[in-house]
Design an enzyme around this catalytic site. Sequence first.
Site, mmCIF file in Angstrom:
data_model
loop_
_atom_site.group_PDB
_atom_site.id
_atom_site.type_symbol
_atom_site.label_atom_id
_atom_site.label_comp_id
_atom_site.label_asym_id
_atom_site.label_seq_id
_atom_site.Cartn_x
_atom_site.Cartn_y
_atom_site.Cartn_z
ATOM 1 N N TYR A 13 0.845 -1.205 0.000
ATOM 2 C CA TYR A 13 0.000 0.000 0.000
ATOM 3 C C TYR A 13 0.882 1.258 0.000
ATOM 4 C CZ TYR A 13 -3.720 3.202 1.712
ATOM 5 O OH TYR A 13 -4.623 4.231 1.872
ATOM 6 N N THR A 55 -14.271 4.719 7.851
ATOM 7 C CA THR A 55 -14.803 3.912 6.744
ATOM 8 C C THR A 55 -14.448 2.440 6.982
ATOM 9 O OG1 THR A 55 -12.752 4.041 5.494
ATOM 10 C CG2 THR A 55 -14.356 5.788 5.094
HETATM 11 N N1 LIG Z 1 -10.023 5.433 5.463
HETATM 12 C C1 LIG Z 1 -8.885 6.068 5.728
HETATM 13 O O1 LIG Z 1 -8.561 6.351 6.899
HETATM 14 C C2 LIG Z 1 -7.955 6.470 4.605
HETATM 15 C C3 LIG Z 1 -6.757 7.101 4.940
HETATM 16 C C4 LIG Z 1 -5.895 7.502 3.917
HETATM 17 C C5 LIG Z 1 -6.248 7.274 2.599
HETATM 18 N N2 LIG Z 1 -7.419 6.640 2.287
HETATM 19 C C6 LIG Z 1 -7.730 6.444 0.875
HETATM 20 O O2 LIG Z 1 -9.024 6.964 0.625
HETATM 21 C C7 LIG Z 1 -9.634 6.252 -0.470
HETATM 22 C C8 LIG Z 1 -11.024 5.788 -0.051
HETATM 23 O O3 LIG Z 1 -10.848 4.895 1.043
HETATM 24 P P1 LIG Z 1 -12.061 4.456 1.997
HETATM 25 O O4 LIG Z 1 -11.588 4.651 3.367
HETATM 26 O O5 LIG Z 1 -13.334 5.063 1.536
HETATM 27 O O6 LIG Z 1 -12.023 2.882 1.690
HETATM 28 P P2 LIG Z 1 -13.195 1.774 1.716
HETATM 29 O O7 LIG Z 1 -14.266 2.172 2.654
HETATM 30 O O8 LIG Z 1 -12.470 0.494 1.938
HETATM 31 O O9 LIG Z 1 -13.776 1.847 0.229
HETATM 32 C C9 LIG Z 1 -12.938 1.490 -0.838
HETATM 33 C C10 LIG Z 1 -13.685 1.667 -2.137
HETATM 34 O O10 LIG Z 1 -12.808 1.219 -3.201
HETATM 35 C C11 LIG Z 1 -13.538 0.268 -3.964
HETATM 36 N N3 LIG Z 1 -12.701 -0.741 -4.613
HETATM 37 C C12 LIG Z 1 -11.771 -1.527 -4.044
HETATM 38 N N4 LIG Z 1 -11.293 -2.391 -4.954
HETATM 39 C C13 LIG Z 1 -11.959 -2.142 -6.121
HETATM 40 C C14 LIG Z 1 -11.932 -2.710 -7.412
HETATM 41 N N5 LIG Z 1 -11.139 -3.752 -7.724
HETATM 42 N N6 LIG Z 1 -12.748 -2.193 -8.368
HETATM 43 C C15 LIG Z 1 -13.582 -1.160 -8.076
HETATM 44 N N7 LIG Z 1 -13.667 -0.596 -6.870
HETATM 45 C C16 LIG Z 1 -12.862 -1.085 -5.900
HETATM 46 C C17 LIG Z 1 -14.473 -0.398 -2.974
HETATM 47 O O11 LIG Z 1 -15.483 -1.089 -3.674
HETATM 48 P P3 LIG Z 1 -16.169 -2.484 -3.137
HETATM 49 O O12 LIG Z 1 -17.316 -2.058 -2.260
HETATM 50 O O13 LIG Z 1 -16.591 -3.167 -4.376
HETATM 51 O O14 LIG Z 1 -15.103 -3.225 -2.381
HETATM 52 C C18 LIG Z 1 -14.950 0.818 -2.197
HETATM 53 O O15 LIG Z 1 -15.952 1.512 -2.900
HETATM 54 C C19 LIG Z 1 -8.669 5.112 -0.806
HETATM 55 O O16 LIG Z 1 -7.878 5.469 -1.912
HETATM 56 C C20 LIG Z 1 -7.805 5.006 0.443
HETATM 57 O O17 LIG Z 1 -6.546 4.448 0.161
HETATM 58 C C21 LIG Z 1 -8.281 6.242 3.268
#
Ligand SMILES: NC(=O)c1ccc[n+]([C@@H]2O[C@H](COP(=O)([O-])OP(=O)(O)OC[C@H]3O[C@@H](n4cnc5c(N)ncnc54)[C@H](OP(=O)(O)O)[C@@H]3O)[C@@H](O)[C@H]2O)c1
Length: 247
Positions: free
Chosen positions: A150, A187
């Site tokens: 990651y 999330t």
């Molecule tokens: N949460 C945090 O604290 C945090 C911190 C830093 C950065 N981020 C970044 O913020 C962004 C959003 O994260 P989040 O926290 O909202 O994550 P999340 O709740 O795990 O959601 C991830 C999203 O990505 C989609 N996804 C994963 N694999 C996929 C694939 N093969 N094809 C299409 N869609 C796919 C998932 O779809 P499915 O429902 O189909 O799995 C879901 O809609 C990410 O880039 C993450 O790295 C998050």
Amino acid sequence: MKNIYIVTGTSRGLGHALMKELSEAHKGNQVFCIQREMGKETIKNAIYVKCDLSLINELPNVMDSIFNEIDLQKVQSITLINNAGVLSPIKPIHDSSIAEISNNIDVNLKAVIILTSIFIQKTQELDINKMVINISSGAAVKPYDGWSVYCAAKAGVDLFTRSVGLEQSRQKFPTTIFSFYPGVINTGMQKLIRESDKDDFPTVQKFVDYKENGDLLSAEFVAKTLLNHASSNDIENGEIYNIRNMI
Ligand SMILES: NC(=O)c1ccc[n+]([C@@H]2O[C@H](COP(=O)([O-])OP(=O)(O)OC[C@H]3O[C@@H](n4cnc5c(N)ncnc54)[C@H](OP(=O)(O)O)[C@@H]3O)[C@@H](O)[C@H]2O)c1
């Protein structure tokens, strides 16, 4: 005139909050929501586009199908938000399978690069506001024991962003591109982190504490903060922005 948004990973988390905010906030917005399963909610101005981003060879067809729906003569701005992300494998690299490693790099890095490339190709002759927002992470610059793939993918996203920023600055009709660190958001990704095994991810307790201390940001707040920033006149092409400097 329409404002077009193409957002990946809208099924839940930050992507879902972005989709809702964008589709409900302005009636001139049209939001293409790229997700693995078609959404069950009916959201005004939102169009679901079914796509598994790890199937990178399908991405050109997906972008063709989106652009076929857009009347570019009636567009005043177009934005790609590369939001979808995957943290797994959460374990040391020597315990990670090739399938886990490949899926992470395909979704977090290759899909971002390919979608950005196609987006710029398809819009390069348009003299309108064009923007690519890459959701990155503090893990791009801080190593974590157990998140090596990651961290590598997000570091790649940042240098990709900075390099494309340079390329775009010499184009006739440049696209603005930036990376965004969204902070620690409440999330599914955080739930997954809290559930990890301490042997695989020694820092797990710190993330359990974030939740217990109420330190997690809501996805809605992060979405609003990001969109406010994107609509400001403060964007430098290729720059990396951190929500911590905005709140
Ligand atoms: N949460 C945090 O604290 C945090 C911190 C830093 C950065 N981020 C970044 O913020 C962004 C959003 O994260 P989040 O926290 O909202 O994550 P999340 O709740 O795990 O959601 C991830 C999203 O990505 C989609 N996804 C994963 N694999 C996929 C694939 N093969 N094809 C299409 N869609 C796919 C998932 O779809 P499915 O429902 O189909 O799995 C879901 O809609 C990410 O880039 C993450 O790295 C998050």
